[in-house]
Design a protein around this motif. Structure first.
Motif, short mmCIF file in Angstrom:
data_model
loop_
_atom_site.label_atom_id
_atom_site.label_comp_id
_atom_site.label_asym_id
_atom_site.label_seq_id
_atom_site.Cartn_x
_atom_site.Cartn_y
_atom_site.Cartn_z
N LYS B 81 2.03 -2.39 4.33
CA LYS B 81 0.94 -2.80 3.27
C LYS B 81 -0.45 -2.18 3.24
N GLN B 93 3.46 6.96 -0.51
CA GLN B 93 3.02 5.63 -0.91
C GLN B 93 3.17 5.46 -2.36
N THR B 94 3.04 3.99 -2.68
CA THR B 94 3.10 3.78 -4.09
C THR B 94 2.35 2.26 -4.08
N LEU B 95 2.34 2.04 -5.34
CA LEU B 95 1.55 0.69 -5.66
C LEU B 95 2.44 -0.36 -6.02
N HIS B 97 2.68 -4.53 -7.34
CA HIS B 97 2.01 -5.61 -8.09
C HIS B 97 2.59 -7.03 -7.38
N ASP B 104 -2.77 -6.22 -6.69
CA ASP B 104 -1.83 -4.83 -6.39
C ASP B 104 -2.02 -4.44 -4.99
N TYR B 105 -1.21 -4.02 -4.26
CA TYR B 105 -1.34 -3.48 -3.09
C TYR B 105 -0.43 -2.27 -2.83
N THR B 106 -1.08 -1.32 -1.89
CA THR B 106 -0.42 0.07 -1.66
C THR B 106 0.67 -0.27 -0.60
#
Lengths: 190, 190
Positions: B81, B93-95, B97, B104-106
């Motif tokens: 995370k 990588q992606t976002l 929710h 939101d976190y990556t």
């Protein structure tokens, strides 16, 4: 643990700042069979220690702790780094300094899962400066529980964590202790 | 999975906001023996699916993923995370929710651990709105790998995640599906 040392030599990468990258099998990708073997080795070393519970800190300690817990048939309790809406009970908490991230963070466990009757085995993937296990020792002391020992997959023997923990009288078992690592390679302690 | 449902009824606590607290055995404290049994049940359901790797997101998915990985004898890859100094490779990588945390976190995985040849089983402790597994599906797609299915310990059947994933054609197996929970108790789907 020979199988582990061979894997470290095969796949470990030494990065700048004395970082040993073993994310191909230990703490990003996990070699499941090796991890369960690591758990059995930890269990063997602590099978007569009267362990009631395994403790670690999220995230990279969790797999090691479960492997040891499965072999000892004991529950795992992992301290959380962030207050979340799912941590609703009354907490034990303490501050831990992270050299990796250059910051302090709070670790918490819910009080109901740690009691004065517990004999705790601390488990983690790495032992370096020892700040994380010292944080767990603080939580254990707050609960009036006993620390029966600590087990680490890899100890950086050239950092102070191992001697700090052993000086406190804690039994520390590391499955691979690295005394030196540089561009020439990795030197394990016998 | 009967043993799991009994444990949920015995120890689960319904908190405000449709939160089911199962931190006595699933995602803070972990019942090691039950967790390994959960892993064997997941493995049984996907044993003929040609799985090459298990994927999850830190932290609470890791124990479930290792248990399944140990039963299938396949590696686990957990998405991280936070960008950390130990994640040094080139990343997918992606976002994502998080409704739990309202933010939101990556999530990231290193590219070298995910390839176009992989058939991935996604694993997590909870399926609620499905944002976390959708994030993993995004990483899998970026790598050109295939998602062979998804397994969850507990699915909140009254939230949309399950139908969202199944509508995409993904095979979803949840070991306990809760259709309703309130002060009168918990109703499991048959």
């Amino acid at each position: 643990m020979l199988q582990l040392k061979e894997k470290i030599l095969e796949e470990g990468k030494i990065l700048s700042g004395q970082v040993l990258k073993v994310s191909s099998f230990l703490n990003h990708q996990i070699d499941s069979d090796l991890m369960m073997e690591i758990g059995r080795e930890i269990a063997k070393r602590f099978q007569d220690a009267g362990i009631t519970k395994i403790m670690t800190i999220e995230s990279s300690g969790i797999a090691v702790a479960l492997a040891a817990g499965a072999a000892l048939h004991k529950p795992v309790l992992f301290a959380k780094k962030h207050l979340s809406s799912n941590v609703s009970g009354i907490l034990y908490q303490t501050l831990v300094h992270s050299f990796t991230h250059g910051t302090d963070y709070t670790i918490v466990v819910e009080r109901e899962y740690l009691s004065a009757d517990d004999r705790i085995l601390i488990v983690d993937d790495f032992l370096a400066n020892g700040k994380a296990p010292e944080g767990l020792l603080d939580l254990i002391a707050q609960a009036g529980a006993e620390a029966a020992g600590a087990a680490f997959v890899i100890e950086k023997g050239f950092q102070e964590g191992g001697s700090r923990l052993r000086t406190r009288g804690l039994r520390v078992e590391s499955l691979a202790v690295i005394d030196k690592m540089d561009q020439d390679g990795i030197l394990f302690r016998d």
